[in-house]
Design a protein around this motif. Structure first.
Motif, PDB file in Angstrom:
ATOM      1  N   GLN A  53     -41.592 -23.982 -11.006  1.00 52.72           N
ATOM      2  CA  GLN A  53     -41.809 -24.363  -9.578  1.00 52.72           C
ATOM      3  C   GLN A  53     -41.511 -25.962  -9.772  1.00 52.72           C
ATOM      4  N   ALA A  54     -40.719 -26.670  -8.802  1.00 49.54           N
ATOM      5  CA  ALA A  54     -40.786 -27.921  -8.747  1.00 49.54           C
ATOM      6  C   ALA A  54     -41.472 -28.492  -7.475  1.00 49.54           C
ATOM      7  N   VAL A  55     -42.022 -29.684  -7.613  1.00 44.90           N
ATOM      8  CA  VAL A  55     -42.583 -30.368  -6.428  1.00 44.90           C
ATOM      9  C   VAL A  55     -41.421 -31.234  -5.522  1.00 44.90           C
ATOM     10  N   VAL A  56     -41.508 -31.174  -4.341  1.00 48.67           N
ATOM     11  CA  VAL A  56     -40.622 -32.026  -3.664  1.00 48.67           C
ATOM     12  C   VAL A  56     -41.389 -33.050  -2.828  1.00 48.67           C
ATOM     13  N   LEU A  57     -41.064 -34.389  -2.878  1.00 45.05           N
ATOM     14  CA  LEU A  57     -41.616 -35.339  -2.229  1.00 45.05           C
ATOM     15  C   LEU A  57     -40.477 -36.078  -1.478  1.00 45.05           C
ATOM     16  N   VAL A  58     -40.829 -36.039   0.091  1.00 45.31           N
ATOM     17  CA  VAL A  58     -39.982 -36.525   1.015  1.00 45.31           C
ATOM     18  C   VAL A  58     -40.697 -37.897   1.556  1.00 45.31           C
ATOM     19  N   ASP A  59     -39.934 -38.841   1.125  1.00 42.06           N
ATOM     20  CA  ASP A  59     -40.494 -40.340   1.550  1.00 42.06           C
ATOM     21  C   ASP A  59     -39.806 -40.661   2.916  1.00 42.06           C
ATOM     22  N   GLU A  60     -40.792 -40.743   3.867  1.00 44.43           N
ATOM     23  CA  GLU A  60     -40.238 -41.035   5.372  1.00 44.43           C
ATOM     24  C   GLU A  60     -40.789 -42.471   5.786  1.00 44.43           C
ATOM     25  N   ALA A  61     -40.472 -43.382   4.556  1.00 46.65           N
ATOM     26  CA  ALA A  61     -40.898 -44.813   4.972  1.00 46.65           C
ATOM     27  C   ALA A  61     -40.088 -45.352   6.392  1.00 46.65           C
ATOM     28  N   TYR A  62     -38.862 -44.771   6.511  1.00 47.29           N
ATOM     29  CA  TYR A  62     -37.995 -45.140   7.805  1.00 47.29           C
ATOM     30  C   TYR A  62     -37.769 -44.105   8.596  1.00 47.29           C
ATOM     31  N   VAL A  63     -38.496 -42.968   8.630  1.00 52.65           N
ATOM     32  CA  VAL A  63     -38.218 -41.786   9.552  1.00 52.65           C
ATOM     33  C   VAL A  63     -38.530 -42.507  11.029  1.00 52.65           C
ATOM     34  N   GLU A  64     -39.433 -43.359  11.351  1.00 54.12           N
ATOM     35  CA  GLU A  64     -39.589 -43.532  12.656  1.00 54.12           C
ATOM     36  C   GLU A  64     -38.306 -44.316  13.417  1.00 54.12           C
ATOM     37  N   PHE A  65     -37.476 -44.689  12.621  1.00 56.09           N
ATOM     38  CA  PHE A  65     -36.185 -45.477  13.064  1.00 56.09           C
ATOM     39  C   PHE A  65     -35.322 -44.281  13.526  1.00 56.09           C
ATOM     40  N   SER A  66     -35.225 -43.056  13.133  1.00 59.95           N
ATOM     41  CA  SER A  66     -34.370 -42.003  13.135  1.00 59.95           C
ATOM     42  C   SER A  66     -34.853 -40.961  14.230  1.00 59.95           C
ATOM     43  N   ASP A  67     -33.958 -39.989  14.546  1.00 64.84           N
ATOM     44  CA  ASP A  67     -34.377 -39.078  15.310  1.00 64.84           C
ATOM     45  C   ASP A  67     -34.660 -37.474  14.583  1.00 64.84           C
ATOM     46  N   ARG A  91     -45.595 -41.892   3.832  1.00 66.99           N
ATOM     47  CA  ARG A  91     -45.374 -42.795   5.023  1.00 66.99           C
ATOM     48  C   ARG A  91     -46.072 -43.960   4.767  1.00 66.99           C
ATOM     49  N   THR A  92     -45.405 -45.004   5.546  1.00 73.14           N
ATOM     50  CA  THR A  92     -45.859 -46.306   5.413  1.00 73.14           C
ATOM     51  C   THR A  92     -45.823 -47.128   6.679  1.00 73.14           C
ATOM     52  N   LYS A 101     -42.784 -50.565   7.607  1.00 79.31           N
ATOM     53  CA  LYS A 101     -41.430 -50.819   8.064  1.00 79.31           C
ATOM     54  C   LYS A 101     -41.245 -50.776   9.544  1.00 79.31           C
ATOM     55  N   ILE A 102     -41.268 -49.901  10.378  1.00 79.73           N
ATOM     56  CA  ILE A 102     -41.425 -50.185  11.730  1.00 79.73           C
ATOM     57  C   ILE A 102     -42.424 -50.768  12.199  1.00 79.73           C
ATOM     58  N   TYR A 103     -43.574 -50.469  11.664  1.00 78.22           N
ATOM     59  CA  TYR A 103     -44.690 -51.032  12.164  1.00 78.22           C
ATOM     60  C   TYR A 103     -45.152 -52.694  11.916  1.00 78.22           C
ATOM     61  N   GLY A 104     -44.277 -53.291  10.825  1.00 74.49           N
ATOM     62  CA  GLY A 104     -44.469 -54.437  10.609  1.00 74.49           C
ATOM     63  C   GLY A 104     -45.641 -54.992   9.928  1.00 74.49           C
ATOM     64  N   LEU A 105     -46.154 -54.232   8.878  1.00 75.69           N
ATOM     65  CA  LEU A 105     -47.413 -54.519   8.180  1.00 75.69           C
ATOM     66  C   LEU A 105     -46.931 -54.622   6.695  1.00 75.69           C
ATOM     67  N   ALA A 106     -45.862 -54.986   6.327  1.00 76.23           N
ATOM     68  CA  ALA A 106     -45.631 -54.853   4.929  1.00 76.23           C
ATOM     69  C   ALA A 106     -46.485 -55.783   4.110  1.00 76.23           C
ATOM     70  N   GLY A 107     -46.793 -56.946   4.612  1.00 82.81           N
ATOM     71  CA  GLY A 107     -47.830 -57.780   3.528  1.00 82.81           C
ATOM     72  C   GLY A 107     -49.262 -57.077   3.587  1.00 82.81           C
ATOM     73  N   LEU A 108     -49.650 -56.509   4.535  1.00 84.59           N
ATOM     74  CA  LEU A 108     -50.998 -55.698   4.697  1.00 84.59           C
ATOM     75  C   LEU A 108     -51.234 -54.711   3.742  1.00 84.59           C
ATOM     76  N   ARG A 109     -50.077 -54.071   3.172  1.00 78.22           N
ATOM     77  CA  ARG A 109     -50.269 -52.849   2.389  1.00 78.22           C
ATOM     78  C   ARG A 109     -50.937 -51.731   2.578  1.00 78.22           C
ATOM     79  N   ILE A 110     -50.419 -51.042   3.402  1.00 77.71           N
ATOM     80  CA  ILE A 110     -51.038 -49.628   3.864  1.00 77.71           C
ATOM     81  C   ILE A 110     -49.884 -48.496   3.999  1.00 77.71           C
TER      82      ILE A 110
END
Ligand SMILES: Cc1ncc(COP(=O)(O)O)c(C=O)c1O
Length: 351
Positions: free
Chosen positions: A175-189, A207-208, A211-220
Motif C-alpha cells: 500500500q502507498a500513502v497519497v498526499l494531496v497538497d491543497e496550498a492553492y485549492v481556494e483559488f480553484s473551483d 493546507r496553508t 497563499k490566498i489568506y496572505g499570512l506567508a510570513g506568519l508561518r501557519i
C-alpha cells in the motif's frame, strides 16, 4: 519609517501591498494581511508573554468544524512545508519511493534526497493533469505526492482521477500513502479531498494560510488525516505554532467574504493576463491558481534578470523547461507593470 519595499495602502476592503520592486515570484498574496487578521495577530502578541494553548486549540477546533472532521485528525505546523517534509520522512525509506509530478513543488523531493530516499518523477500529462496511472505504477509502498492545483503550472487534476489514485494506492500489494497538497485549492473551483478522508485511511491532505489568506510570513499550515496516519507524521510537541499566527488564521477563517473577494480578483487578473498572452501567441499553462508558467520562447535566465532590472521580480524556470518561467498573479496595477515590462523584454508585437 515605512520601508519603500513594502508600502501598505488601503484599497476598499483589501489591504493592498504595492511593492517596489514588485514581487511576482513566490506565489504570495498581493493583497496583504487581511485587516481582521492583522488586528487579531496584534492582540495575540500582547498576550504572548504566556503560552496560548487554548487559542491554538481553538484554531484546531474551528478547522475541524469547517471540515466536519474530529479535531484529532488535524495537526498544525508552522507552514505546510513542515508537514510535507515530515510526511516524506515518515512514508518513504530506501525501498519505499517518493513519487512526484514534474514539473512540481520541490519540498518533498528535497526532503527525500536529503535522506537518500528514492525519488521517481512522473511528467504531467499535456493538459497539466497528474498522470495518476504512471504514479501508481511507480508508487508501491511509498508516498505519492500531488499538489492540486499544481505549482508551478496552476493546473488541476480532476477529483475522479485523484480518487482513482487514492483507491489504487490502497489496493497495491504494498500500500502507498497519497498526499494531496491543497496550498492553492481556494483559488480553484476544485472540491477539497478532505471530504474523502473518512473513506481513505491512506490519504493525507495539507493546507496553508500562506497563499490566498496572505499570512506567508506568519508561518501557519496544517495536515489532515486519520489519526493512525497523522500520528506517524507528528513531531513533538504537536501543534507548536505561534499564537499570533493562530489568531490571524482564526480571523481569516471567520472572514469567508475576504477569501472569496481574493479568489475572484485573482481569477480576473488570470483571465486578463492569459488573454493578453494569447494576443501575442505566447503559450501558457492552464492555471486555476495564482501562478502560471509561460513560454518565453528563449532561455529565461536573462529574461528574469532583465525583468528584475525593470523592477519586476518573477519566478524561475523548472528543470527541462528552461524557456518557461513561473509568474505569480499580482494586483491590477502590478499586472499592468508586468505586461509593460514583458512587452519590452520579449520585444513583443501583436500576432
Ligand atoms: C504547492 C505548495 N505547497 C506548499 C507550499 C508551502 O507553504 P507554506 O508557506 O505553508 O510552508 C507552497 C509554497 O509555495 C507550495 O507552492
Amino acid at each position: 519609517m515605512q520601508s519603500p519595499y513594502c508600502r501598505q495602502e488601503s484599497s476598499g476592503n483589501f489591504m493592498r501591498a504595492s511593492q517596489a520592486p514588485i514581487s511576482l515570484n513566490l506565489n504570495e498574496s498581493p493583497y496583504g494581511v487581511p485587516t481582521a487578521a492583522l488586528e487579531a495577530a496584534r492582540n495575540a502578541v500582547r498576550i504572548s508573554s504566556r503560552y496560548q494553548f487554548e487559542l491554538v486549540e481553538q484554531l484546531r477546533q474551528d478547522l475541524a468544524d469547517r471540515h466536519q472532521i474530529p479535531n484529532e485528525w488535524i495537526s498544525l505546523y508552522p507552514g505546510s512545508n513542515r508537514a510535507l517534509h515530515y510526511a516524506t520522512l515518515a512514508f518513504t525509506n530506501a525501498q519505499k519511493p517518493l513519487v512526484v509530478g514534474a514539473p512540481g513543488f520541490p519540498v518533498c523531493e528535497q526532503a527525500a534526497r536529503l535522506h537518500e530516499r528514492p525519488v521517481c518523477q512522473i511528467p504531467l500529462l499535456a493538459d497539466g493533469e497528474h498522470n495518476v496511472s504512471a504514479m501508481l505504477e511507480a508508487g508501491a509502498g511509498g508516498l505519492i505526492y500531488v499538489a492540486n492545483p499544481n505549482n508551478p503550472t496552476g493546473s488541476v487534476t480532476p477529483h475522479d482521477a485523484l480518487l482513482r489514485l487514492i483507491h489504487g494506492a490502497a489496493n497495491l500489494t504494498q500500500q502507498a500513502v497519497v498526499l494531496v497538497d491543497e496550498a492553492y485549492v481556494e483559488f480553484s473551483d476544485e472540491p477539497s479531498m478532505i471530504a474523502a478522508l473518512r473513506e481513505h485511511p491512506n490519504l493525507v491532505v495539507t493546507r496553508t494560510f500562506s497563499k490566498i489568506y496572505g499570512l506567508a510570513g506568519l508561518r501557519i499550515g496544517y495536515a489532515v488525516a486519520q489519526p493512525e496516519l497523522l500520528n506517524r507524521i507528528h513531531t513533538q510537541p504537536a501543534h507548536d505554532v505561534p499564537a499570533p499566527a493562530a489568531a490571524a488564521a482564526l480571523a481569516c477563517l471567520a472572514d469567508e467574504a475576504e477569501c472569496t473577494r481574493r479568489k475572484h480578483a485573482t481569477k480576473k487578473e488570470r483571465q486578463a493576463f492569459t488573454d493578453w498572452l494569447g494576443g501575442y501567441g505566447l503559450r501558457h499553462s492552464n492555471s486555476h491558481s495564482n501562478c502560471l508558467l509561460i513560454d518565453c520562447q528563449r532561455p529565461v535566465a536573462t529574461i528574469i534578470e532583465e525583468l528584475a532590472q525593470l523592477g519586476v521580480k518573477v519566478g524561475r524556470s523548472w528543470p527541462g523547461l528552461d524557456k518557461w518561467v513561473r509568474i505569480t498573479l499580482g494586483t491590477t496595477d502590478e499586472m499592468h507593470i508586468l505586461r509593460q515590462a514583458l512587452a519590452q523584454v520579449l520585444n513583443l508585437e501583436r500576432s
